[in-house]
Design a protein around this motif. Structure first.
Motif, PDB file in Angstrom:
ATOM      1  N   GLN A 187     -11.179   3.509   0.372  1.00 40.57           N
ATOM      2  CA  GLN A 187      -9.751   3.824   0.377  1.00 40.57           C
ATOM      3  C   GLN A 187      -9.006   2.995   1.419  1.00 40.57           C
ATOM      4  O   GLN A 187      -7.782   3.082   1.504  1.00 40.57           O
ATOM      5  CB  GLN A 187      -9.531   5.311   0.705  1.00 40.57           C
ATOM      6  CG  GLN A 187     -10.128   6.276  -0.287  1.00 40.57           C
ATOM      7  CD  GLN A 187      -9.460   6.173  -1.646  1.00 40.57           C
ATOM      8  OE1 GLN A 187      -8.271   5.896  -1.738  1.00 40.57           O
ATOM      9  NE2 GLN A 187     -10.232   6.359  -2.706  1.00 40.57           N
ATOM     10  N   PHE A 188      -9.775   2.230   2.206  1.00 42.50           N
ATOM     11  CA  PHE A 188      -9.131   1.564   3.336  1.00 42.50           C
ATOM     12  C   PHE A 188      -9.170   0.050   3.205  1.00 42.50           C
ATOM     13  O   PHE A 188     -10.032  -0.522   2.541  1.00 42.50           O
ATOM     14  CB  PHE A 188      -9.798   1.998   4.649  1.00 42.50           C
ATOM     15  CG  PHE A 188      -9.736   3.489   4.859  1.00 42.50           C
ATOM     16  CD1 PHE A 188      -8.514   4.146   4.893  1.00 42.50           C
ATOM     17  CD2 PHE A 188     -10.899   4.246   4.986  1.00 42.50           C
ATOM     18  CE1 PHE A 188      -8.461   5.518   5.077  1.00 42.50           C
ATOM     19  CE2 PHE A 188     -10.843   5.618   5.163  1.00 42.50           C
ATOM     20  CZ  PHE A 188      -9.621   6.251   5.203  1.00 42.50           C
ATOM     21  N   GLU A 189      -8.210  -0.518   3.883  1.00 41.98           N
ATOM     22  CA  GLU A 189      -8.036  -1.965   3.874  1.00 41.98           C
ATOM     23  C   GLU A 189      -8.942  -2.573   4.944  1.00 41.98           C
ATOM     24  O   GLU A 189      -9.154  -1.994   6.004  1.00 41.98           O
ATOM     25  CB  GLU A 189      -6.567  -2.242   4.207  1.00 41.98           C
ATOM     26  CG  GLU A 189      -6.064  -3.598   3.833  1.00 41.98           C
ATOM     27  CD  GLU A 189      -5.819  -3.741   2.348  1.00 41.98           C
ATOM     28  OE1 GLU A 189      -6.226  -4.773   1.812  1.00 41.98           O
ATOM     29  OE2 GLU A 189      -5.223  -2.819   1.738  1.00 41.98           O
ATOM     30  N   GLU A 190      -9.460  -3.748   4.652  1.00 44.86           N
ATOM     31  CA  GLU A 190     -10.246  -4.428   5.681  1.00 44.86           C
ATOM     32  C   GLU A 190      -9.308  -4.988   6.722  1.00 44.86           C
ATOM     33  O   GLU A 190      -8.340  -5.657   6.402  1.00 44.86           O
ATOM     34  CB  GLU A 190     -11.067  -5.564   5.059  1.00 44.86           C
ATOM     35  CG  GLU A 190     -12.497  -5.147   4.772  1.00 44.86           C
ATOM     36  CD  GLU A 190     -13.370  -6.323   4.390  1.00 44.86           C
ATOM     37  OE1 GLU A 190     -13.534  -7.223   5.221  1.00 44.86           O
ATOM     38  OE2 GLU A 190     -13.860  -6.313   3.250  1.00 44.86           O
ATOM     39  N   LYS A 228      -1.109  -2.707  11.101  1.00 47.25           N
ATOM     40  CA  LYS A 228      -1.984  -3.598  11.882  1.00 47.25           C
ATOM     41  C   LYS A 228      -1.548  -3.624  13.343  1.00 47.25           C
ATOM     42  O   LYS A 228      -2.374  -3.579  14.262  1.00 47.25           O
ATOM     43  CB  LYS A 228      -1.945  -5.011  11.287  1.00 47.25           C
ATOM     44  CG  LYS A 228      -2.676  -5.100   9.958  1.00 47.25           C
ATOM     45  CD  LYS A 228      -2.520  -6.477   9.333  1.00 47.25           C
ATOM     46  CE  LYS A 228      -3.295  -6.535   8.012  1.00 47.25           C
ATOM     47  NZ  LYS A 228      -3.038  -7.786   7.297  1.00 47.25           N
ATOM     48  N   ALA A 229      -0.224  -3.671  13.547  1.00 46.35           N
ATOM     49  CA  ALA A 229       0.307  -3.670  14.915  1.00 46.35           C
ATOM     50  C   ALA A 229      -0.114  -2.408  15.652  1.00 46.35           C
ATOM     51  O   ALA A 229      -0.465  -2.449  16.842  1.00 46.35           O
ATOM     52  CB  ALA A 229       1.826  -3.791  14.887  1.00 46.35           C
ATOM     53  N   LYS A 237      -5.559   1.439   2.136  1.00 45.51           N
ATOM     54  CA  LYS A 237      -5.482   0.348   1.155  1.00 45.51           C
ATOM     55  C   LYS A 237      -4.068   0.275   0.565  1.00 45.51           C
ATOM     56  O   LYS A 237      -3.464   1.292   0.233  1.00 45.51           O
ATOM     57  CB  LYS A 237      -6.502   0.603   0.035  1.00 45.51           C
ATOM     58  CG  LYS A 237      -6.732  -0.625  -0.810  1.00 45.51           C
ATOM     59  CD  LYS A 237      -8.092  -0.573  -1.496  1.00 45.51           C
ATOM     60  CE  LYS A 237      -8.857  -1.829  -1.207  1.00 45.51           C
ATOM     61  NZ  LYS A 237     -10.241  -1.706  -0.962  1.00 45.51           N
ATOM     62  N   ASP A 238      -3.554  -0.946   0.419  1.00 40.95           N
ATOM     63  CA  ASP A 238      -2.211  -1.195  -0.122  1.00 40.95           C
ATOM     64  C   ASP A 238      -1.130  -0.428   0.636  1.00 40.95           C
ATOM     65  O   ASP A 238      -0.190   0.092   0.032  1.00 40.95           O
ATOM     66  CB  ASP A 238      -2.140  -0.819  -1.611  1.00 40.95           C
ATOM     67  CG  ASP A 238      -3.155  -1.604  -2.408  1.00 40.95           C
ATOM     68  OD1 ASP A 238      -3.373  -2.782  -2.069  1.00 40.95           O
ATOM     69  OD2 ASP A 238      -3.727  -1.024  -3.354  1.00 40.95           O
ATOM     70  N   ALA A 239      -1.310  -0.341   1.942  1.00 40.46           N
ATOM     71  CA  ALA A 239      -0.321   0.384   2.752  1.00 40.46           C
ATOM     72  C   ALA A 239       1.050  -0.271   2.606  1.00 40.46           C
ATOM     73  O   ALA A 239       1.159  -1.493   2.631  1.00 40.46           O
ATOM     74  CB  ALA A 239      -0.741   0.368   4.215  1.00 40.46           C
ATOM     75  N   PRO A 240       2.090   0.547   2.423  1.00 45.00           N
ATOM     76  CA  PRO A 240       3.430  -0.032   2.253  1.00 45.00           C
ATOM     77  C   PRO A 240       3.920  -0.779   3.497  1.00 45.00           C
ATOM     78  O   PRO A 240       4.697  -1.714   3.390  1.00 45.00           O
ATOM     79  CB  PRO A 240       4.322   1.161   1.937  1.00 45.00           C
ATOM     80  CG  PRO A 240       3.500   2.368   2.167  1.00 45.00           C
ATOM     81  CD  PRO A 240       2.081   1.998   2.240  1.00 45.00           C
ATOM     82  N   GLY A 269     -15.737  -3.439   8.431  1.00 43.54           N
ATOM     83  CA  GLY A 269     -14.499  -4.155   8.143  1.00 43.54           C
ATOM     84  C   GLY A 269     -13.311  -3.226   8.013  1.00 43.54           C
ATOM     85  O   GLY A 269     -12.191  -3.610   8.297  1.00 43.54           O
ATOM     86  N   MET A 270     -13.543  -1.993   7.565  1.00 42.62           N
ATOM     87  CA  MET A 270     -12.415  -1.073   7.378  1.00 42.62           C
ATOM     88  C   MET A 270     -12.351  -0.025   8.485  1.00 42.62           C
ATOM     89  O   MET A 270     -11.341   0.653   8.617  1.00 42.62           O
ATOM     90  CB  MET A 270     -12.543  -0.299   6.054  1.00 42.62           C
ATOM     91  CG  MET A 270     -12.621  -1.152   4.836  1.00 42.62           C
ATOM     92  SD  MET A 270     -14.332  -1.581   4.526  1.00 42.62           S
ATOM     93  CE  MET A 270     -14.190  -2.248   2.892  1.00 42.62           C
TER      94      MET A 270
END
Lengths: 565, 352
Positions: B107-110, B276-277, B267-270, B128-129
């Motif tokens: 469910q998460f972005e790398e 990331k910040a 994943k695909d966070a708006p 990675g995630m």
């Protein structure tokens, strides 16, 4: 005369409408205007209260900030605070300055002076707030802000055991940051201010972190002022309740002051007032509606009676008198009407008598003609056929007896037809083969009433003018009803008449005095006109050499039961 | 004539009414606050508000990004993320230990934070995630007023009959401390082989009594003197110490499992860049130092010292679990524990 076309309503409805227009509509207007004014004032007062409260808190806050900012700025210019030990005189001066600022603003701040490594140089309280005391906060919060903007006075809201408004700046020496001057104003200082204004007040920073609030609403999961309503102004829904919000920003939008008046109670009161007003309005409407009905009925009862009396007269009833009224004008009208009615009745009787006399006179005109003709025939028949002459005499005497019997003005169709048959039989004997006739009486009209001896003159007319130089004549008599009219048609195939003759007879019939030789038709028409109204009478139609058609129109009158005497 | 008068009356009243309304409305316009279009970041978190507030306040102050937070239980938040629609605004899942989050990895972005080079080797984001941001080891806390001469140095000591019914343990499946302690027990008592640890679990359940449904009831219960010992996590224990409670933190001599907590980019966070910040900020030096010094959690960074209430990591017998095995067996183990627990709980009724 041309009347202006308009809807006719009764006087009673008119009076009632006047009541409604004069009572309900003004009440409605006044109610409406009052409510509108009430709402307007309500909103106006909420708005004014909110703005005043907001301005008060904002200006006090801004004033305090300005004073302390000035103080911090002055202290921050003295690098000797860090580079040299602070002696008693300087301490005295600093403390006095702080006291003066507290006195002039009314809100006291705590002064903290730290050196470049966050060591205490001068502190007001032994226990430092966590964001100043701990090395972990060196790159954090107010200290970071000051380091990042060393030339400015930084204003921030910070949080420890309680919330602080931080006003800080850096002390610099030769361009390097060597210390921090920070004044903290605990939120407690302003809590009294918030109680002085009636609406709820929230003081927060630009991100919504609350400095001071006397409201428990409007906070999110982290206790921040809910950002969904930070831009709200005026009426705002929040958690199903309505609030009136006023917001303002001070200190370059770093600090925001929100003033919130709860609408709940005033709204409930307002709803109550509207309901009460609405109830009163409905009550007045019902009362006026009913009373207008009653009043209109009462005040127009005389008019109604007068109108009814006139209506009766129109229908021919002259027995309806107007009762005396208690109102002078109506009484006068009533009396005059009653007198007029008496006059009318007398007049009517007079007219009826004259008409009756005329009818009798016309009826009596029939006799001599007929008797003369018939007697002439009998004389002739007596010479050739005594049996037939005998029959004729019997028939004649029956007709004569019938015609002079004054007892009955009107007879049934069948009775009159019986005597018509006598007459026809006389004619048959007289003309023998030259004369034929047939009768066709519609079923069901035998018992209708008609004036006597109405058909006979029509047949007589046909015989008298139909033969001339013709050998034979045939006459048909047809009777039927159409709507409420009884119609007899007497048609012959005689010589007929030309247009001029026809026109002459037609115009003669309509004259009040007979000037032609067509006595029979004229008499019948005249009698009918005297007895009944327009629309009844005799109409004649004829064509030369083709025949004549006489149409007799009478009102259909059913025979009264046991009418025969 | 008359009707004209009434029409006039109605018009006048309407004009007056409209005037009043307009008058009022004109006041409502007043001062329109400028609605600034702020950068947004939406976080789901199972952390306590006291933990979140200072970090989020500082992040907002530094970046100008506005953080919207939704707090809740880890499992609830994870299932919300799993079922999320495209319209759902969630960028960051912040909270939950590695073993809980690992099954939801897809469910998460790398993302590898800029601070990854400063992170201790054992906390590296190898998947990675799953960015580790703190380590919250499981510990036992002991109420020093009540413990007397009973010695508690590890799990083995909890089987002491003198402690029967006096141990607090949260058995709510929603609690990370329950999962962590169970895994810790199996690995520590099974000498690295979890299947060998069940014998201890049976004995432990016999000595345990009463079921607690919340992690805070455990440490609060020990601090308040309801229980002699409690199985909890280091942060809570350190917080109690900082509040001056007379308790002791016991790091199990049989071994303390490293149980890092993670922060993950959905994943695909708006608001991907803001997310990331935020991860960079949370794993950064300033935030890590604050978390370690004031919020009593062990930093994942090499350059940050832990709180004064915690002992050095070198003094703890740290053991490691096979995180993949743990992820796959977690549900089974929990069920097995509940079976053992309910079989043994019936023998004792003292808590009623």
């Amino acid at each position: 005369m041309k009347l202006k076309k308009q809807k006719v309503i009764s006087f009673r409805d008119y009076i009632r409408r006047m009541f409604i227009i004069n009572a309900i509509i003004p009440v409605f207007c006044v109610t409406f205007v009052c409510m509108a004014i009430f709402i307007g004032l309500q909103y106006y007062s909420i708005n004014i209260t909110n703005i005043e409260a907001n301005n008060k808190v904002s200006s006090v806050l801004q004033n305090t900030l300005d004073k302390y900012k000035q103080g911090v700025l002055e202290l921050s210019r003295r690098s000797s605070l860090i580079t040299q030990p602070i002696d008693a005189d300087r301490l005295l001066t600093i403390r006095r300055t702080m006291k003066q600022m507290a006195a002039s603003t009314g809100y006291s701040g705590e002064l903290y002076i730290l050196d470049g490594s966050f060591n205490q140089v001068l502190v007001d309280t032994s226990e430092l707030p966590v964001f100043l005391s701990d090395g972990a906060y060196g790159g954090w919060g107010i200290l970071r802000e000051i380091s990042n903007n060393p030339q400015r006075v930084t204003v921030m809201v910070e949080k420890d055991e309680e919330n602080y408004l931080c006003i800080g700046s850096s002390i610099q020496k030769e361009g390097a940051l060597i210390g921090y001057v920070i004044v903290l104003i605990p939120s407690d200082e302003f809590s009294v201010l918030l109680t002085k204004v009636s609406p709820q007040t929230i003081i927060a920073d630009s991100n919504g972190w609350i400095y001071l609030s006397n409201s428990y609403e409007f906070t999110d999961a982290l206790g921040r002022f809910d950002r969904s309503i930070e831009a709200a102004d005026g009426f705002t829904k929040y958690n199903g309740r309505t609030y009136y919000m006023t917001g303002s920003a001070i200190e370059n939008n770093l600090i925001r002051v929100y003033t919130v008046a709860e609408e709940g109670r005033s709204m409930a009161m307002f709803t109550m007032i509207i309901l009460v007003v609405l109830f009163i309005f409905i009550a007045i409407t019902i009362i006026v509606y009913n009373s207008s009905n009653r009043l209109a009925r009462q005040s127009t009862s005389d008019i109604r009676e007068i109108a009814e009396a006139f209506e009766q007269v129109k229908a021919g009833n002259l027995e309806k008198y107007i009762k005396t009224s208690s109102i002078e004008e109506f009484q006068k009208i009533g009396e005059a009407y009653n007198i007029m009615l008496d006059g009318l009745k007398e007049n009517k009787e007079l007219v009826e008598r004259v008409a009756f006399a005329q009818v009798k006179q016309l009826e009596s005109q029939f006799n001599p003609h007929f008797i003369f003709n018939t007697l002439d025939n009998i004389r002739f028949m007596a010479m050739i056929d005594t049996k037939a002459s005998d029959k004729m005499i019997v028939a004649l005497s029956s007709i004569l007896r019938y015609s002079i019997s004054n007892a009955q003005e009107e007879v049934t169709v069948s009775e009159d037809m019986m005597y018509t048959e006598y007459y026809l039989s006389i004619l048959k004997i007289r003309f023998n083969r030259r004369f034929t006739y047939k009768t066709d009486i519609e079923e069901g009209i035998e018992d209708c009433l008609i004036p006597k001896l109405m058909i006979q003159p029509l047949i007589e007319n046909s015989v008298k003018y139909g033969f001339v130089d013709r050998d034979s004549l045939s006459v048909s008599i047809k009777a039927y009803t159409e709507d409420d009219k009884l119609i007899f048609i007497c048609k012959d195939d005689g010589i007929g008449m030309d247009e001029a003759q026809l026109e002459e007879i037609r115009s003669n019939i309509s004259q009040p005095v007979n000037v032609s030789s067509h006595m029979g038709i004229y008499n019948v028409h005249r009698r009918i006109r005297l007895m009944y109204r327009e629309g009844y009478g005799v109409w004649i139609d004829s064509k030369k050499n083709e025949g004549t058609e006489l149409t007799l129109v009478l009102p259909k009158q059913a025979a009264k039961e046991q009418r025969d005497a | 004539m008359k009707s004209r008068f009434f029409v006039a009356t109605i018009i006048v009243s309407l004009v007056l009414a409209l005037g009043c309304v307009g008058f009022t409305l004109s006041f409502n316009k007043g001062t329109d606050n400028d609605v600034i279009d702020y950068e947004q970041l939406n976080i789901y978190s199972s952390h306590a508000v006291e933990f979140l507030s200072p970090i989020i306040a500082e992040f907002e102050s530094r970046t100008g990004i506005r953080v919207n937070i939704k707090t809740g239980r880890t499992d609830d938040l994870l299932s919300k993320i799993e079922k999320r629609q495209n319209t759902d605004d969630v960028d960051i899942m912040w909270g939950g230990s590695l073993s809980v989050l690992r099954p939801y990895m897809n469910q998460f972005e790398e993302y590898s934070s800029v601070n990854e080079p400063y992170v201790c080797d054992e906390y590296n984001n190898v998947e990675g995630m799953l960015t580790r941001f703190v380590d919250v080891p499981s510990v036992i806390i002991v109420n020093l007023d009540l413990v007397g001469d009973v010695e508690i140095k590890g799990y083995e000591d909890l089987l002491n009959p003198k402690l029967r019914g006096k141990i607090a343990f949260c058995t709510s499946s929603a609690s990370s401390s329950y999962h962590d302690h169970l895994i810790n027990m199996l690995y520590a008592m099974g000498k690295g082989k979890p299947e060998n640890g069940w014998g201890y679990v049976v004995d432990f359940c016999r000595n345990l009594n009463g079921q607690l449904y919340s992690a805070s009831a455990v440490y609060q219960g020990v601090a308040d003197g309801e229980f002699v010992a409690g199985l909890t996590f280091e942060e809570a224990a350190a917080k109690l110490l900082s509040e001056g409670e007379n308790i002791e933190i016991v790091y199990m001599k049989e071994g303390v499992l490293s149980a890092p907590e993670c922060i993950c980019l959905v994943k695909d966070a708006p608001n991907m860049e803001n997310g990331k910040a935020f991860i960079d900020f949370v794993t950064g030096y300033d935030a890590q130092r604050l978390i370690a010094q004031n919020l009593n959690r062990r930093s994942v960074r090499r350059d940050v010292e832990h709180s004064k209430y915690l002992i050095d990591k070198e003094k703890i017998n740290i053991i490691y679990s096979d995180s993949e095995l743990v992820s796959s067996m977690n549900d089974e183990w929990v069920q097995h524990f509940m079976r053992i627990y309910s079989e043994n709980i019936d023998n004792y009724n003292w808590i009623d």
